[in-house]
Design an enzyme around this catalytic site. Structure first.
Site, PDB file in Angstrom:
ATOM      1  N   ALA A 284      61.385  20.862  25.757  1.00 24.44           N
ATOM      2  CA  ALA A 284      60.278  20.859  26.659  1.00 24.44           C
ATOM      3  C   ALA A 284      60.696  19.784  27.820  1.00 24.44           C
ATOM      4  O   ALA A 284      61.845  19.042  27.536  1.00 24.44           O
ATOM      5  CB  ALA A 284      59.142  19.964  25.976  1.00 24.44           C
TER       6      ALA A 284
ATOM      7  N   GLY B 165      62.149  22.310  22.318  1.00 20.88           N
ATOM      8  CA  GLY B 165      61.213  23.785  22.785  1.00 20.88           C
ATOM      9  C   GLY B 165      62.269  24.540  23.080  1.00 20.88           C
ATOM     10  O   GLY B 165      61.750  25.972  22.843  1.00 20.88           O
TER      11      GLY B 165
ATOM     12  N   GLU C 267      62.732  26.453  19.792  1.00 23.43           N
ATOM     13  CA  GLU C 267      61.721  26.960  19.512  1.00 23.43           C
ATOM     14  C   GLU C 267      61.287  28.348  20.152  1.00 23.43           C
ATOM     15  O   GLU C 267      60.626  29.291  19.623  1.00 23.43           O
ATOM     16  CB  GLU C 267      60.560  25.880  19.768  1.00 23.43           C
ATOM     17  CG  GLU C 267      60.704  24.752  18.784  1.00 23.43           C
ATOM     18  CD  GLU C 267      59.506  23.867  18.857  1.00 23.43           C
ATOM     19  OE1 GLU C 267      59.518  23.118  19.980  1.00 23.43           O
ATOM     20  OE2 GLU C 267      58.719  23.655  17.862  1.00 23.43           O
TER      21      GLU C 267
ATOM     22  N   GLU D 136      63.814  16.416  18.417  1.00 26.85           N
ATOM     23  CA  GLU D 136      62.257  15.704  18.773  1.00 26.85           C
ATOM     24  C   GLU D 136      62.196  14.277  18.143  1.00 26.85           C
ATOM     25  O   GLU D 136      61.414  13.407  18.477  1.00 26.85           O
ATOM     26  CB  GLU D 136      61.059  16.462  18.537  1.00 26.85           C
ATOM     27  CG  GLU D 136      60.776  17.667  19.342  1.00 26.85           C
ATOM     28  CD  GLU D 136      61.616  18.997  19.214  1.00 26.85           C
ATOM     29  OE1 GLU D 136      62.759  18.770  18.402  1.00 26.85           O
ATOM     30  OE2 GLU D 136      61.360  20.084  19.753  1.00 26.85           O
TER      31      GLU D 136
HETATM   32  N1  CAA Z   1      63.329  17.206  29.963  1.00 24.64           N
HETATM   33  C1  CAA Z   1      63.283  16.643  31.205  1.00 24.64           C
HETATM   34  N2  CAA Z   1      64.491  16.157  31.810  1.00 24.64           N
HETATM   35  C2  CAA Z   1      65.655  16.159  30.838  1.00 24.64           C
HETATM   36  C3  CAA Z   1      65.436  16.726  29.405  1.00 24.64           C
HETATM   37  C4  CAA Z   1      64.099  17.196  29.305  1.00 24.64           C
HETATM   38  N3  CAA Z   1      64.230  17.898  27.928  1.00 24.64           N
HETATM   39  N4  CAA Z   1      66.676  16.624  28.840  1.00 24.64           N
HETATM   40  C5  CAA Z   1      67.402  16.198  29.878  1.00 24.64           C
HETATM   41  N5  CAA Z   1      66.845  15.834  30.988  1.00 24.64           N
HETATM   42  C6  CAA Z   1      67.381  15.383  32.135  1.00 24.64           C
HETATM   43  C7  CAA Z   1      67.922  13.686  31.892  1.00 24.64           C
HETATM   44  O1  CAA Z   1      67.098  13.171  32.228  1.00 24.64           O
HETATM   45  C8  CAA Z   1      69.082  13.812  33.237  1.00 24.64           C
HETATM   46  O2  CAA Z   1      68.519  13.600  34.444  1.00 24.64           O
HETATM   47  P1  CAA Z   1      69.031  12.892  35.469  1.00 24.64           P
HETATM   48  O3  CAA Z   1      70.367  13.586  35.610  1.00 24.64           O
HETATM   49  O4  CAA Z   1      68.099  12.740  36.443  1.00 24.64           O
HETATM   50  O5  CAA Z   1      69.492  11.316  34.586  1.00 24.64           O
HETATM   51  C9  CAA Z   1      69.589  15.330  33.173  1.00 24.64           C
HETATM   52  O6  CAA Z   1      68.658  15.969  32.650  1.00 24.64           O
HETATM   53  C10 CAA Z   1      70.732  15.615  32.547  1.00 24.64           C
HETATM   54  O7  CAA Z   1      70.721  14.915  31.121  1.00 24.64           O
HETATM   55  P2  CAA Z   1      71.745  14.268  30.293  1.00 24.64           P
HETATM   56  O8  CAA Z   1      72.427  13.201  31.368  1.00 24.64           O
HETATM   57  O9  CAA Z   1      71.554  13.769  29.098  1.00 24.64           O
HETATM   58  O10 CAA Z   1      73.187  15.364  30.337  1.00 24.64           O
HETATM   59  P3  CAA Z   1      74.085  15.635  29.006  1.00 24.64           P
HETATM   60  O11 CAA Z   1      74.715  16.766  29.622  1.00 24.64           O
HETATM   61  O12 CAA Z   1      74.742  14.303  28.780  1.00 24.64           O
HETATM   62  O13 CAA Z   1      72.946  15.812  27.936  1.00 24.64           O
HETATM   63  C11 CAA Z   1      71.478  16.980  26.814  1.00 24.64           C
HETATM   64  C12 CAA Z   1      72.399  17.229  27.914  1.00 24.64           C
HETATM   65  C13 CAA Z   1      72.268  17.243  25.651  1.00 24.64           C
HETATM   66  C14 CAA Z   1      70.399  18.306  26.938  1.00 24.64           C
HETATM   67  C15 CAA Z   1      70.333  15.887  26.772  1.00 24.64           C
HETATM   68  O14 CAA Z   1      69.954  15.657  28.069  1.00 24.64           O
HETATM   69  C16 CAA Z   1      69.459  15.828  25.814  1.00 24.64           C
HETATM   70  O15 CAA Z   1      69.756  15.608  24.358  1.00 24.64           O
HETATM   71  N6  CAA Z   1      68.267  16.170  26.221  1.00 24.64           N
HETATM   72  C17 CAA Z   1      67.085  15.921  25.522  1.00 24.64           C
HETATM   73  C18 CAA Z   1      66.717  17.263  24.498  1.00 24.64           C
HETATM   74  C19 CAA Z   1      65.311  17.304  23.746  1.00 24.64           C
HETATM   75  O16 CAA Z   1      65.232  16.058  23.218  1.00 24.64           O
HETATM   76  N7  CAA Z   1      64.876  18.201  23.560  1.00 24.64           N
HETATM   77  C20 CAA Z   1      63.511  18.134  22.999  1.00 24.64           C
HETATM   78  C21 CAA Z   1      62.551  17.818  24.127  1.00 24.64           C
HETATM   79  S1  CAA Z   1      60.812  17.525  23.166  1.00 24.64           S
HETATM   80  C22 CAA Z   1      60.384  18.912  22.772  1.00 24.64           C
HETATM   81  O17 CAA Z   1      60.957  19.960  23.036  1.00 24.64           O
HETATM   82  C23 CAA Z   1      58.903  19.101  22.094  1.00 24.64           C
HETATM   83  C24 CAA Z   1      58.410  20.392  21.642  1.00 24.64           C
HETATM   84  O18 CAA Z   1      58.497  20.799  20.488  1.00 24.64           O
HETATM   85  C25 CAA Z   1      58.003  21.301  22.721  1.00 24.64           C
END
Ligand code: CAA
Length: 692
Positions: free
Chosen positions: A66, A105, A108, A128
């Protein structure tokens, strides 16, 4: 090709419709992405020329979750469940084509496709829990139906990113495809599904894997018990477990409703707010206002480390782990041999637990060579000095390094608090000198304080930040001041803990309050673990502090079976009557007046001065932003993630309350509690740290 919206395209390749998302950086499920998906799937489903649909992403990754930035605000556009219904309910097979990461998400959504293919380097997970949440879009109900209850519990409560090969074995992925041919092989797979007349497989209808857990509540109880220590204080793991229980005990739609209810509860609670803040704080810390992303960096292909003790050895392992050769320098052969043997032992221990293979142990050990000659550092790109905290020794080393190292090499010190400008001044290249402050054990702890001295160049800072990421550290750039950010703030807590003992609180009272707050251990348990005799000199000890007296009695911590606490043969701690007597005698000797100290006072006395010190650090420009201080404390000192960090916590307790208490303490106990002008100013303006 049809452009559905700026982030979504739909093309027809033969008789396969391909929906392509392109929403950098990580294709997160923003309103535009959800809308694009919703429209594209409805259109593809209605197109009689399309016999199957492939969902694929451009850029570095499949949908990574998400869009966290939208959390807490009103949701615009199509909802995620609407998108998922359009995918799962399509009248033709849908194949999700996964590269990079399918997380949260993102997974999902993929779980609503009828089939999933992935490249070998892809990783899948429901992380999450790390944001204080649970997968709120059916993930808790679908994942156990695919991988079984136990695996789902472990994946969801750890947030682990499962590699594609393992995901295939678990049934999460149907087929692995070639690394660089995802699109064409996903289309070929979709065609095969059509040709073979395979069913529209909906995970929601698959209940076989749940059957095994029906009527067995002990599965959940045992899981809770086995992980109690790891989950302590956190709400989200328990809520994830409850959702899997619902998957087993309730029909799919009811399970979804339970998931929704628990998701909303977590989302509106303080823990998730703190954990989401922490996610962005860590990323924000990587941004240095005057060191732009395109600052040139120095290639680091070989590293030298001076000092093969616990710290130097641990630091060396970080580089060997990512394939960078290291030369380890010591003065005596015996110390060098001991250091290299400890490194090998550490790797072998990791291998015995299945963390790395025996071959990796050999490869990593082979990358670390020892030398007794500083001249061996002539060709390294980075040197990290990790010797005793003595300015004269460090100056001597840096003078030699200046003469030996090649031009442009980075000269770093691992000092935990000495003046790096003073060290840099002995060289003719202060622009190459920087602090790289690792935390013990250096091969395990995530934090790296990168200390910028007056003349450190932007290239050297940019290189250090980039290198930190490469070796898996969370880097925070700080300025030179005694103790830098982490230890300077720690000093406040340690001082108050010691004073509180003299006022009548027992060490175990203080430890209990801080443990219950969420720290892994309190300051006295920590001292016992580290050894009370660090910095204590037997010959000079005159019983001038409680610590002196305990050390003189050979109560030097866990290693001697006693310190502040008594320890049994399994190192279980018990409050010690001996220590209690030592403290009481000491109080009498010094003429102090002990009193009843409440838990509330212990917490406020230990924590509020830390917040105040953080404010002083900001005022002096020694940290770039409040959240950087929080990143330091979470990753280096065990501040509970669900309480954000000292600055976040200050904002949430309310800065007026913190200020009022500091003033009260100042009036009673003196200027150690003097509020920082920044704290006063923020309160006067009705602002908090987050407004800075
Ligand atoms: N939403 C918004 N922005 C996000 C994001 C997300 N889910 N995931 C990453 N970003 C952004 C980061 O803030 C970063 O932005 P900046 O460059 O402006 O700082 C950019 O994307 C790149 O992220 P990373 O620096 O972390 O890049 P990476 O290559 O080292 O890692 C990643 C990539 C593994 C995807 C890591 O970003 C990550 O773990 N993201 C979160 C994943 C997550 O937790 N997903 C679940 C979300 S909650 C959900 O989905 C709830 C639901 O049930 C619907």
């Amino acid at each position: 090709m049809t452009e559905i919206n700026p982030v979504t395209d739909l093309t027809l390749e033969g008789d396969v419709a391909v929906v392509t998302l392109n929403s950098p950086p990580v294709n997160a499920l923003s309103a535009a992405v959800r809308d694009g998906l919703h429209q594209a799937f409805r259109k593809a489903d209605a197109d009689p020329a399309a016999k199957a649909i492939v969902l694929i992403c451009d850029g570095r990754t499949f949908i990574a979750g998400a869009d966290i930035t939208e959390f807490g605000g009103a949701m615009a556009g199509a909802s995620l469940p609407e998108v998922q219904d359009a995918i799962e309910g399509a009248s033709k097979p849908v194949v999700a084509a996964i590269h990079g990461t399918a997380l949260g998400g993102g997974l999902e959504v993929a779980l609503c496709a009828h089939y999933r293919v992935a490249v070998p380097s892809a990783r899948l997970g429901l992380p999450e829990v790390n944001l204080g949440l649970l997968p709120g879009a059916g993930g808790t109900q679908r994942l156990p139906r695919v991988v079984g209850v136990e695996t789902a519990l472990s994946m969801m409560t750890s947030g682990r990113h499962v590699p594609a090969k393992e995901a295939k074995e678990l049934g999460l992925v149907d087929e692995l495809v070639s690394e660089d041919k995802l699109r064409e092989e996903a289309i070929a797979f979709a065609k095969k599904v059509v040709a073979e007349g395979r069913p529209l497989r909906k995970i929601r209808d698959q209940n076989e894997k749940l059957e095994a857990a029906k009527g067995k509540p002990e599965i959940f109880e045992n899981f809770r018990k086995a992980n109690a220590r790891k989950f302590r204080g956190f709400l989200a793991p328990e809520y994830n477990i409850r959702c899997v229980e619902a998957a087993v005990n309730q029909p799919f739609e009811e399970g979804l409703a339970t998931e929704r209810k628990l998701f909303l509860e977590l989302m509106s609670g303080p823990q998730s707010a703190a954990q989401r803040y922490s996610f962005f704080a860590e990323r924000q810390a990587q941004k240095i206002p005057d060191v732009p992303d395109d600052t040139p960096t120095i290639p680091v292909n070989k590293v030298g480390i001076i000092g093969a003790g616990t710290m130097g050895g641990g630091i060396a392992m970080n580089f060997a782990n990512v394939g960078i050769p290291v030369v380890l320098i010591e003065v005596k052969q015996e110390a060098l041999d001991r250091g290299l043997a400890t490194i090998r032992k550490n790797y072998e221990r990791t291998a015995s637990r299945g963390g790395i293979t025996a071959q990796q142990v050999e490869e990593r050990c082979a990358l670390i060579t020892g030398s007794l000659e500083m001249e061996s550092l002539a060709d390294v790109d980075l040197v990290i000095e990790a010797v005793f905290e003595r300015m004269d020794i460090k100056k001597d080393i840096f003078t030699k390094l200046d003469a030996i190292c090649k031009p442009g090499a980075i000269l770093a010190t691992n000092t935990s608090g000495l003046d790096i400008d003073e060290i840099a001044a002995v060289t003719k290249r202060p622009e190459s000198v920087i602090g790289l402050h690792f935390f013990s054990p250096a091969n395990v702890m995530r934090l790296l304080e990168i200390v910028r001295a007056d003349h450190t160049s932007k290239e050297v800072i940019a290189t250090s930040m980039k290198l930190a990421k490469k070796i898996g550290k969370v880097a925070v750039l700080v300025g030179v001041c005694p103790g830098f950010v982490g230890n300077r703030i720690l000093g406040q807590r340690q001082r108050e803990a010691q004073k509180l003992v003299m006022e009548g609180a027992m060490p175990w009272d203080i430890d209990r309050v801080l443990y219950d707050f969420g720290f892994p251990m309190g300051p006295f348990a920590m001292s016992d673990l580290a050894g009370l005799d660090i910095g204590w000199v037997k010959e000079k000890s005159k019983g001038e502090s409680i610590r002196d007296v305990l050390c003189e009695m050979d109560r030097r911590g866990q290693k001697t079976g006693a310190g502040y606490y008594d320890y049994d043969e399994n190192r279980n701690a018990k409050p010690s009557p001996v220590t209690e007597k030592v403290i009481k005698d000491f109080i009498v000797k010094t003429g102090a007046n002990p009193r009843e100290v409440s838990d509330e006072e212990i917490l406020e006395r230990c924590i509020y001065p830390m917040i105040n010190e953080g404010a002083k650090i900001l005022e002096e420009g020694k940290a770039i932003r409040p959240s950087d201080i929080d990143v330091v404390w979470q990753n280096g000192y065990g501040w509970p993630v669900y309480r954000g960090g000292p600055m976040w916590y200050g904002d949430h307790v309310g800065l007026p309350k913190v200020l009022a208490k500091m003033k009260e303490f100042q009036a009673k106990m003196g200027d150690q509690f003097k509020p920082s002008p920044l704290l006063e100013k923020l309160v006067a303006e009705g602002k908090s740290f987050k407004d800075l």
